[in-house]
Design an enzyme around this catalytic site. Sequence first.
Site, PDB file in Angstrom:
ATOM      1  N   THR A 181       0.822  -1.220   0.000  1.00  0.00           N
ATOM      2  CA  THR A 181       0.000   0.000   0.000  1.00  0.00           C
ATOM      3  C   THR A 181       0.858   1.273   0.000  1.00  0.00           C
ATOM      4  OG1 THR A 181      -1.656  -1.142   1.336  1.00  0.00           O
ATOM      5  CG2 THR A 181      -1.900   1.229   1.177  1.00  0.00           C
ATOM      6  N   ARG A 231     -12.524  -9.321  -1.412  1.00  0.00           N
ATOM      7  CA  ARG A 231     -12.078  -8.729  -0.133  1.00  0.00           C
ATOM      8  C   ARG A 231     -11.582  -7.299  -0.394  1.00  0.00           C
ATOM      9  NH1 ARG A 231      -7.055  -6.220   1.743  1.00  0.00           N
ATOM     10  NH2 ARG A 231      -6.794  -6.657   3.941  1.00  0.00           N
ATOM     11  N   VAL A 232     -12.080  -6.355   0.371  1.00  0.00           N
ATOM     12  CA  VAL A 232     -11.476  -5.035   0.346  1.00  0.00           C
ATOM     13  C   VAL A 232     -10.873  -4.767   1.718  1.00  0.00           C
ATOM     14  CG1 VAL A 232     -12.925  -4.047  -1.475  1.00  0.00           C
ATOM     15  CG2 VAL A 232     -13.648  -3.864   0.899  1.00  0.00           C
ATOM     16  N   GLY A 233      -9.756  -4.070   1.714  1.00  0.00           N
ATOM     17  CA  GLY A 233      -9.102  -3.721   2.973  1.00  0.00           C
ATOM     18  C   GLY A 233      -9.483  -2.320   3.394  1.00  0.00           C
ATOM     19  N   ASP A 234      -8.566  -1.687   4.110  1.00  0.00           N
ATOM     20  CA  ASP A 234      -8.842  -0.346   4.631  1.00  0.00           C
ATOM     21  C   ASP A 234      -8.565   0.761   3.617  1.00  0.00           C
ATOM     22  OD1 ASP A 234      -6.114  -0.966   4.694  1.00  0.00           O
ATOM     23  OD2 ASP A 234      -5.714   0.405   6.351  1.00  0.00           O
ATOM     24  N   THR A 257      -1.104   2.073   6.343  1.00  0.00           N
ATOM     25  CA  THR A 257      -0.653   0.926   5.560  1.00  0.00           C
ATOM     26  C   THR A 257      -0.536  -0.260   6.511  1.00  0.00           C
ATOM     27  OG1 THR A 257       1.673   1.541   5.894  1.00  0.00           O
ATOM     28  CG2 THR A 257       0.631   2.325   3.872  1.00  0.00           C
ATOM     29  N   GLY A 258      -0.461  -1.456   5.942  1.00  0.00           N
ATOM     30  CA  GLY A 258      -0.373  -2.647   6.788  1.00  0.00           C
ATOM     31  C   GLY A 258      -1.692  -3.392   6.814  1.00  0.00           C
ATOM     32  N   GLY A 315      -5.085  -4.180   6.935  1.00  0.00           N
ATOM     33  CA  GLY A 315      -6.264  -3.333   6.862  1.00  0.00           C
ATOM     34  C   GLY A 315      -7.378  -3.708   7.809  1.00  0.00           C
TER      35      GLY A 315
HETATM   36  N1  GLY Z   1      -3.741  -1.889   4.001  1.00  0.00           N
HETATM   37  C1  GLY Z   1      -3.970  -2.570   2.826  1.00  0.00           C
HETATM   38  C2  GLY Z   1      -4.913  -3.689   2.952  1.00  0.00           C
HETATM   39  O1  GLY Z   1      -5.056  -4.262   4.019  1.00  0.00           O
HETATM   40  O2  GLY Z   1      -5.528  -4.041   1.978  1.00  0.00           O
END
Ligand code: GLY
Length: 389
Positions: free
Chosen positions: A234, A262-265, A285-286, A288
């Site tokens: 990210t 799947r979507v992250g943050d 980042t990291g 999510g």
């Molecule tokens: N921070 C990126 C994700 O978890 O998709």
Amino acid sequence: MKDITRRKFCAAALAGGVAAGAGKAFGAALPATFSEAAQPQQEATRQPGPTTGKRPTIISAHNGLRHLDAGMAVLRSTGDTMDAVLAVVTPVEDDPNDNSVGYGGLPNEDGVVQLDACVMHGPTRRCGAVGAIERIKNPAKVARVIMERTNHTFIVGRGATQFAIDQGFEPMNLLTDKSRLAWLAWKASSSKDWRPGLDAPDFNKQLAELLDTPERQAWAPWIKQVVAHPPTGTINCLAVNDKGEMSGVTTTSGLAWKISGRVGDSCIIGAGLFLDQDVGGAGSTGRGEEDIKIAGGHTVVEMMRKGMSPSDACLEALHRVVHNYDFDKSRLKMFDLQFYALNKDGAYGAASLWSSSGNGQPLTYAVHDGTEAKSVPFTPLFQGTGGDY
Ligand code: GLY
């Protein structure tokens, strides 16, 4: 939070300086408990960001370092903060060698690259977001178009891809040879059906067979690493111009080998990015999932609104993640998470759950405060290296 829980948490987790910042967030009710309990257990090396800032300033995740000059040039010429943050992240999205963002990003479990991104524009107080978009290498620009040309804030999946094509974005195959081979190696590691049959004469050599040229063989250590430890990668970028106007962006290919959809943050306004023109912006980042559970970007901005420095505000968000695990380090050790913050005066800071990367080097982020682009170490909450769970 019960008093006893808070005491136990602070005693084990927090540095003195960190606790001082956290005390502001949890209110004045228990300041003595915080400082007394925290003293014997200091772990974090405190490296506060500046309390007074300079404008213009841009900060980003480490992978934006090479492009901060381009972002600063935009701030100096037109002063457009949205153009500036996109000038930093677009080349990272375009880069086939960055395997956590855009083209060349590692795919989902079906071998399909699905990208997430969002943008926020301070002066007009608008935002746009796109989730699980396929075949479009610049999701951050798509998020901007959603913000500027539609009455929506968030478009996902097939609709997002079709929307981008309708708006003139060129669809393409986002898999590089390298990311495709890494995916095949992951498939082979996770399912016997994707390995040579029992009757194959070279049954144990599937990775060697895939890597059949010297260039491909050079990828073997990296492929083994990402197969064993799926990265989240990210890039987040925040900018303030000389007038104090701000914008932010976060863009990613997300967790490698994720379940399709799947979507992250990174596309969640309030988690992977939040910005309030009255206060400042924050991103992440990291891992999510941990950020989403605490609405991290929003948390950081609200802590700055209450008067915390950017670094302390980022640490406060990490405290909440730690609290979600009741300070169980055996589980916290399995992931990492970073927060970035920039206020409207140009003061910046960033904090990471863990201090170092897998090779033992301190984790860093990138800053351009008008003088030069430089790497700056995170303020870590814990010493050590987090995993890629
Ligand atoms: N921070 C990126 C994700 O978890 O998709």
